[in-house]
Write an enzyme that holds these catalytic residues in place. Structure first.
Site, PDB file in Angstrom:
ATOM      1  N   SER A  53       0.662  -1.016   0.077  1.00 47.34           N
ATOM      2  CA  SER A  53       0.427  -0.053  -0.003  1.00 47.34           C
ATOM      3  C   SER A  53       1.166   0.856   0.168  1.00 47.34           C
ATOM      4  CB  SER A  53      -1.032  -0.099   1.316  1.00 47.34           C
ATOM      5  OG  SER A  53      -1.799   1.009   0.860  1.00 47.34           O
ATOM      6  N   ASP A  92      -5.976  -3.285  -2.291  1.00 45.99           N
ATOM      7  CA  ASP A  92      -5.098  -3.719  -1.555  1.00 45.99           C
ATOM      8  C   ASP A  92      -4.373  -5.329  -0.600  1.00 45.99           C
ATOM      9  OD1 ASP A  92      -3.504  -2.845   1.284  1.00 45.99           O
ATOM     10  OD2 ASP A  92      -3.688  -0.975   1.151  1.00 45.99           O
TER      11      ASP A  92
END
Length: 297
Positions: free
Chosen positions: A45, A159
């Site tokens: 991320s 993510d």
């Protein structure tokens, strides 16, 4: 008298956690100043973004841009998705970064780099270490609900923090002196208090439509007493749930595969979208790195 430092090689693991990830910049600055040579990076991320930009040799440009960003800039980068899968497309952010920094191929980076995403079809981690750097970053930052998933080789990626918020495994075969992991999912602490002495940023007036977006997508960090009386909105609940999930997974991963050094940033250090607090959070990362190494120097 200045202390002499022996250069040590580092595998750097940068975790997920929204704007708290700006602390990664401070950690990297501290390592550079104290004789540590980063020889590989695995990021998830926001960690994939900071790590990828560092590997591309563009950290100075990114830090300068981040330090100047305002709430208005953040709101302006949110490109609404009228389809399904997420509130925002994320294309505008990525195109802005490419324009600012230029896109490169991961194979051409100065050091080995892996971005970690999650395949929601097979429920497995995906390690991206080839192809376009910013395509890899876009996949790794696809926060569920917030950004639309990324189509990748016939599947959909979100993510990486869904499965591995502190991705140590990609560094297992590295021949480096130390593995250093930056965990952005630490227990609530006084990290936010460490930032109080820094100059406050002048607030910028945000147009009404963008203001409503920022209100909707900005988690307010409350004290324990305030939280008892807080009416949380939909995003507040989702954000807190995702943070709690990531923090639990991170503890399990680190317990199973402990790094040589873990630098921990508290979950309440700043809100997920508070990128306008870049200067403060970068300095927090620097201070936390210093504290983590104080018994090792």
């Amino acid at each position: 008298m200045k202390k002499d430092y022996i250069m040590k090689t580092v595998s750097l693991v940068l975790g997920s956690g929204g704007a708290r990830g700006l602390a990664h910049i401070g950690v990297i600055r501290w390592l550079e100043e104290h004789g540590y040579a980063i020889k590989s990076i695995a990021g998830c991320s926001i960690g994939s973004l900071i790590g990828g930009v560092y590997a591309a040799g563009k950290m100075d440009e990114l830090e300068e841009w981040m330090r100047g960003i305002s709430k208005l800039d953040i709101a302006d980068l949110l490109d609404i998705s009228w389809g399904s899968g997420g509130f925002f497309k994320g294309d505008k952010i990525i195109q802005t970064l490419i324009k600012l920094l230029g896109d490169v191929q991961i194979e051409d980076l100065a050091i080995p780099y892996t971005a970690v995403a999650a395949d929601i079809v097979t429920e497995k981690e995906v390690w991206i270490n080839s192809g376009s750097l910013f395509d890899a970053i876009r996949a790794s930052v696809s926060l569920p609900l917030f950004f639309t998933p990324v189509d990748y080789k016939g599947t959909k990626l979100v993510d990486g923090g869904v499965l591995n918020p502190v991705p140590i495994a990609p560094t297992f075969k590295d021949e480096t002196d130390l593995t250093i992991a930056v965990n952005l999912g630490g227990e609530f602490s006084n990290d936010k208090e460490m930032l109080k002495n820094l100059s406050a940023r002048k607030e910028v007036e945000v147009p009404s439509f963008q203001q409503s977006l920022m209100r909707f997508f900005s988690t307010k960090q409350k004290t324990s007493n305030e939280e008892k009386n807080q009416n949380w909105g939909m995003y507040d609940v989702a954000d807190r749930a995702f943070d709690a999930m990531q923090s639990t997974i991170a503890r399990q991963k680190i317990a199973a595969y402990p790094p040589d050094v873990e630098i921990v940033i508290a979950r309440n250090a700043c809100g997920t979208l508070e990128f306008d607090k870049a200067a403060e959070v970068i300095q927090l990362g620097y201070k936390k790195a210093e504290l983590a190494f104080k018994d090792k120097l």
